[in-house]
Design a protein around this motif. Structure first.
Motif, mmCIF file in Angstrom:
data_model
loop_
_atom_site.group_PDB
_atom_site.id
_atom_site.type_symbol
_atom_site.label_atom_id
_atom_site.label_comp_id
_atom_site.label_asym_id
_atom_site.label_seq_id
_atom_site.Cartn_x
_atom_site.Cartn_y
_atom_site.Cartn_z
ATOM 1 N N ASP A 127 -27.887 -112.924 86.102
ATOM 2 C CA ASP A 127 -27.808 -113.653 87.521
ATOM 3 C C ASP A 127 -26.334 -113.789 87.850
ATOM 4 O O ASP A 127 -25.476 -114.822 87.120
ATOM 5 C CB ASP A 127 -28.473 -114.970 87.035
ATOM 6 N N PRO A 128 -25.677 -113.359 88.793
ATOM 7 C CA PRO A 128 -26.424 -112.044 89.482
ATOM 8 C C PRO A 128 -26.293 -110.708 88.491
ATOM 9 O O PRO A 128 -25.617 -110.812 87.465
ATOM 10 C CB PRO A 128 -25.364 -112.038 90.543
ATOM 11 N N LEU A 129 -27.581 -109.913 88.793
ATOM 12 C CA LEU A 129 -27.567 -108.936 88.133
ATOM 13 C C LEU A 129 -26.492 -107.833 88.356
ATOM 14 O O LEU A 129 -25.774 -107.490 89.565
ATOM 15 C CB LEU A 129 -28.818 -108.053 88.681
ATOM 16 N N TYR A 130 -25.522 -107.454 86.999
ATOM 17 C CA TYR A 130 -24.561 -106.716 87.436
ATOM 18 C C TYR A 130 -24.719 -105.641 86.351
ATOM 19 O O TYR A 130 -24.740 -105.985 84.828
ATOM 20 C CB TYR A 130 -23.236 -107.578 87.017
ATOM 21 N N ILE A 131 -24.465 -104.236 86.636
ATOM 22 C CA ILE A 131 -24.690 -103.396 85.808
ATOM 23 C C ILE A 131 -23.636 -102.207 85.738
ATOM 24 O O ILE A 131 -23.117 -101.925 86.937
ATOM 25 C CB ILE A 131 -26.056 -102.367 86.325
ATOM 26 N N ASN A 132 -23.182 -101.798 84.558
ATOM 27 C CA ASN A 132 -22.171 -100.641 84.401
ATOM 28 C C ASN A 132 -22.870 -99.456 84.100
ATOM 29 O O ASN A 132 -23.928 -99.513 83.494
ATOM 30 C CB ASN A 132 -21.071 -101.005 83.482
ATOM 31 N N LYS A 133 -22.310 -98.164 84.482
ATOM 32 C CA LYS A 133 -22.921 -96.922 84.215
ATOM 33 C C LYS A 133 -21.879 -96.173 83.785
ATOM 34 O O LYS A 133 -20.654 -96.074 84.028
ATOM 35 C CB LYS A 133 -23.344 -96.211 85.461
ATOM 36 N N TYR A 134 -22.349 -95.414 82.412
ATOM 37 C CA TYR A 134 -21.506 -94.660 81.847
ATOM 38 C C TYR A 134 -22.011 -93.053 81.868
ATOM 39 O O TYR A 134 -22.719 -92.773 81.413
ATOM 40 C CB TYR A 134 -21.039 -95.186 80.366
ATOM 41 N N TYR A 135 -20.941 -92.472 82.678
ATOM 42 C CA TYR A 135 -21.252 -90.773 82.815
ATOM 43 C C TYR A 135 -20.369 -90.201 81.491
ATOM 44 O O TYR A 135 -19.195 -90.719 81.257
ATOM 45 C CB TYR A 135 -20.829 -90.471 84.009
ATOM 46 N N TYR A 136 -20.998 -89.067 81.107
ATOM 47 C CA TYR A 136 -20.391 -88.302 79.974
ATOM 48 C C TYR A 136 -20.590 -86.827 80.294
ATOM 49 O O TYR A 136 -21.527 -86.483 80.936
ATOM 50 C CB TYR A 136 -20.752 -88.845 78.701
#
Length: 386
Positions: A127-136
């Motif tokens: 709250d608030p929705l917070y997303i990290n993305k990890y590309y490999y």
């Protein structure tokens, strides 16, 4: 047994296909296994990064630092939910110089990694929705495993090509030995009746009434001796001597002319040179010229013209034998020098094949069809190096 009906080429192809197929399947199995293992490592690396960001305890931070430092092979880029790269602590095993100098480097790498693996997502806050993305991307080991079948395919292909060339060369060598053996045996077998014929000719010469016949027979016996001598030289290293090419060709044309009809016109053009010296083996060279002239006669069906041009150039001697015969079709030009190929009703189709071998192997020259047109004639060219 089935193997008795499969020639060695088929067997070799089956073995190669089996090797490559087995390698492809096993490499695919290994690459999947390595990819699964690398995804686990990336996940651990991401979780360690998250823990380090949320923890303040020195021991936890030290442990997560150790975990993240152990990844020295898998390239990783961390982004937010909009695929915007995070800070330098959120990527690993990338070229730092390119990161600084090329503004599109990380963006291009992200697109590359998207095509290789699904990203690992980490929820930073609810709250608030917070997303990290990890590309490999793929590690160097994984790339090597995936490319290994291609490398092995190239190696197997080279092995097959080398094997085929070796076997083909061996077969040609064996075939050459067989032909040489047959030629020498023919010369040997001709020797006995020739000696006998010579004796009979000498006896006929003693009879005045048979002298004219004996002289003609003597010419044919000498001709047979020459043919026997030529066959005896096949397979042996011929002795080359300085000879006047103009005289050699004139003598052979005179011999063929006596056996041709009056409707065939012969001409020799040496461009006003009466002496052109070349290193040749006279009996074998005469055989080549004889074969070319006989082929020209056969192509003209008893009427037409045969012209021989002898050109003395700086480095080569060029001999063109041109006829006004029926010519050679385009699909047959490449076949005329192959043993056994003939368009005549009689003969073994060895004349041009042997002629080419005599010029190219023994005299280190060239013999080829310069040009040919159906209905207009053919020109064979001999090139002798000075």
């Amino acid at each position: 047994m089935l193997s008795q009906f499969i020639n060695w080429r088929t067997a070799l192809a089956i073995i190669a296909i089996a090797i490559v197929s087995g390698t492809v399947f096993y490499s695919n199995y290994l690459s999947k296994k390595i990819a699964a293992d690398e995804r686990k490592k990336v996940n651990v690396w991401v979780q360690a990064l998250k823990t380090r960001g949320n923890s303040t305890e020195p021991s936890a931070i030290e442990l997560t630092n150790t975990i993240t430092a152990e990844n020295t092979a898998i390239p990783i880029i961390g982004t937010n939910e909009k695929d915007i790269p995070l800070g330098p602590n959120d990527y690993s095993n990338l070229d730092s110089n390119k990161v600084k100098s090329d503004s599109n480097y990380l963006k291009n790498k992200i697109e590359e990694f998207k095509n290789q693996h699904e990203p690992i997502t980490v929820e930073i806050s609810k709250d608030p929705l917070y997303i990290n993305k990890y590309y490999y991307g793929d590690s160097a080991l994984l790339k090597e495993v995936r490319y290994y079948p291609i490398v092995q395919l190239i190696i197997v292909a080279l092995f097959i090509i080398i094997t085929l060339i070796t076997v083909s060369t061996r077969n040609k060598s064996t075939q050459n030995q067989v032909w040489a053996g047959m030629a020498k045996e023919t010369a040997h077998q001709l020797g006995t009746p020739l000696s006998s014929l010579q004796g009979w000719v000498e006896m006929l010469k003693d009879n005045p009434q048979s002298e004219k016949i004996a002289n003609e027979m003597a010419k044919d016996v000498d001709r047979l001796k020459l043919v026997s001598d030529r066959f005896g030289k096949i397979g042996s290293t011929p002795q080359l001597e300085e000879k006047n090419i103009v005289i050699q060709i004139e003598d052979m044309v005179a011999y063929i002319k006596r056996r041709a009809t009056d409707k065939v016109n012969f001409s020799i053009n040496s461009f006003n040179e009466t002496e052109i010296i070349a290193m040749i083996n006279a009996p074998l060279f005469d055989w080549v010229i004889e074969n070319l002239l006989k082929n020209a006669l056969d192509a003209m069906d008893g009427k037409g013209s045969i012209g021989i041009n002898i050109k003395n150039e700086a480095a080569n001697i060029i001999i063109d034998v041109k006829d006004s015969g029926k010519g050679i079709s385009s699909q047959n030009i490449a076949k005329v020098f192959k043993p056994g190929f003939t368009t005549k009703k009689r003969g073994w189709g060895l004349g041009l094949s042997l002629s080419k071998r005599i010029i190219e192997q023994y005299h280190k020259g060239e013999l080829f069809v310069k040009n040919s047109e159906p209905g207009k004639g053919t020109t064979f060219r001999i090139v002798l190096k000075k």
